[in-house]
Design an enzyme around this catalytic site. Structure first.
Site, mmCIF file in Angstrom:
data_model
loop_
_atom_site.group_PDB
_atom_site.id
_atom_site.type_symbol
_atom_site.label_atom_id
_atom_site.label_comp_id
_atom_site.label_asym_id
_atom_site.label_seq_id
_atom_site.Cartn_x
_atom_site.Cartn_y
_atom_site.Cartn_z
ATOM 1 N N ARG A 98 0.837 -1.298 0.212
ATOM 2 C CA ARG A 98 0.071 -0.043 -0.038
ATOM 3 C C ARG A 98 0.742 1.199 0.106
ATOM 4 O O ARG A 98 0.387 2.340 -0.749
ATOM 5 C CB ARG A 98 -1.123 0.033 1.192
ATOM 6 N N LYS A 133 2.461 25.038 -4.189
ATOM 7 C CA LYS A 133 1.059 24.326 -3.746
ATOM 8 C C LYS A 133 1.110 22.973 -3.654
ATOM 9 O O LYS A 133 0.880 22.333 -4.579
ATOM 10 C CB LYS A 133 0.074 24.924 -4.242
ATOM 11 N N LYS A 165 5.518 39.010 -4.036
ATOM 12 C CA LYS A 165 3.895 38.913 -4.420
ATOM 13 C C LYS A 165 3.278 40.048 -3.560
ATOM 14 O O LYS A 165 3.861 40.994 -3.340
ATOM 15 C CB LYS A 165 3.548 37.604 -3.982
#
Length: 281
Positions: A98, A133, A165
């Site tokens: 898994r 992100k 930014k």
């Protein structure tokens, strides 16, 4: 794959999360000396990524396992294609299954979606970029997956490029002081970093064009008509990047404005994993 020590640490954390004090399902019904073989196959069409990560998962669980990568990263697969084979202790294969699939399915999903969007830009010069992100502690792997899908990596983190930014500009008191302080800081620290600045409208763009001192201009949340005008005014004096609210429906229209780069955060934070399964060989 780079940074193998960090990769192993990440894998060990993932295994510890899954196994806890023991894989009791396997321990209960699989004899400790049982030997078997398994194969990993694609259950859907896509781009494979993360095979080396999957191999490390199996090897960390049991270094005696024999793992063979049949389909290397970046390869396009169809449903039913063989990706990997694993031979050795049956219990080890089941315990690692898994975690290996979790890594590979997510990375393959990112590579597949990236490749699909890159295909929409065929014939144009615009390049597709990822963003910061990303899943915490998975950034290098997720950006590697973007690369495998044909996209380009933006900065890796806060340390390898300056990105001024809107909040940096507002907190600094405007575009000019933000640029000047940044250039003075880099000079004082002896750092040779590229500078990108975000602009929100044509007035802010004009201020940057008059002042200079940057390498790339990010045109944030511009519509296509305004973006085309911005690219015309910049006229190749600086690299250009479009960002904000760009979807697959609008991607090509934005690229047709002549912008150099389009950054899409959804490449790494809004992804459907590629269906891959592991079955007895």
């Amino acid at each position: 794959m780079k940074n193998i020590d960090n990769l192993d640490q990440l894998i060990k954390m993932a295994l510890a999360e899954d196994i806890g004090d023991g894989d009791h399902s396997t321990l209960a019904c699989i004899p400790p000396d049982a030997v078997n073989a398994a194969k990993m196959v694609a259950k859907a069409d896509g781009i494979i990524c993360g095979t080396e990560v999957g191999e490390r998962v199996f090897k960390i669980v049991d270094n005696s396992l024999i793992v063979k990568i049949v389909t290397p990263d970046g390869t396009r697969v169809s449903k039913g294609d063989l990706i990997m084979t694993i031979e050795g202790h049956a219990g080890s294969i089941l315990t690692a299954e898994r975690t290996a699939l979790n890594f590979m399915q997510r990375l393959s999903g990112i590579a597949t979606e990236t490749n699909r969007l890159v295909g929409m830009l065929e014939g144009l010069d615009t390049k597709l970029l990822d963003t910061r992100k990303t899943t915490p502690n998975m950034r290098l792997l997720e950006k590697y997956a973007v690369h495998c899908g044909g996209g380009m990596n933006h900065r890796i983190g806060l340390y390898d490029m300056v990105m001024l930014k809107d909040n940096h500009i507002d907190f600094a008191g405007g575009i000019v002081p933000a640029i000047d302080r940044t250039r003075n800081y880099l000079k004082a620290k002896g750092k040779d970093l590229r500078i990108e600045i975000e602009v929100r409208n044509l007035d802010e763009l004009q201020t940057v064009l008059e002042h200079g001192g940057v390498d790339r201009i990010m045109l944030d949340n511009f519509d296509t008509d305004t973006l085309r005008e911005a690219v015309r005014r910049i006229d190749h004096r600086f690299e250009t990047e479009a960002s904000g609210g760009i979807t697959e429906q609008t991607l090509r229209a934005y690229a047709e404005t002549g912008v150099d780069f389009i950054s899409v955060g959804a490449l790494t934070h809004h992804i459907k994993s590629l269906d891959i399964s592991l079955v007895k060989k």
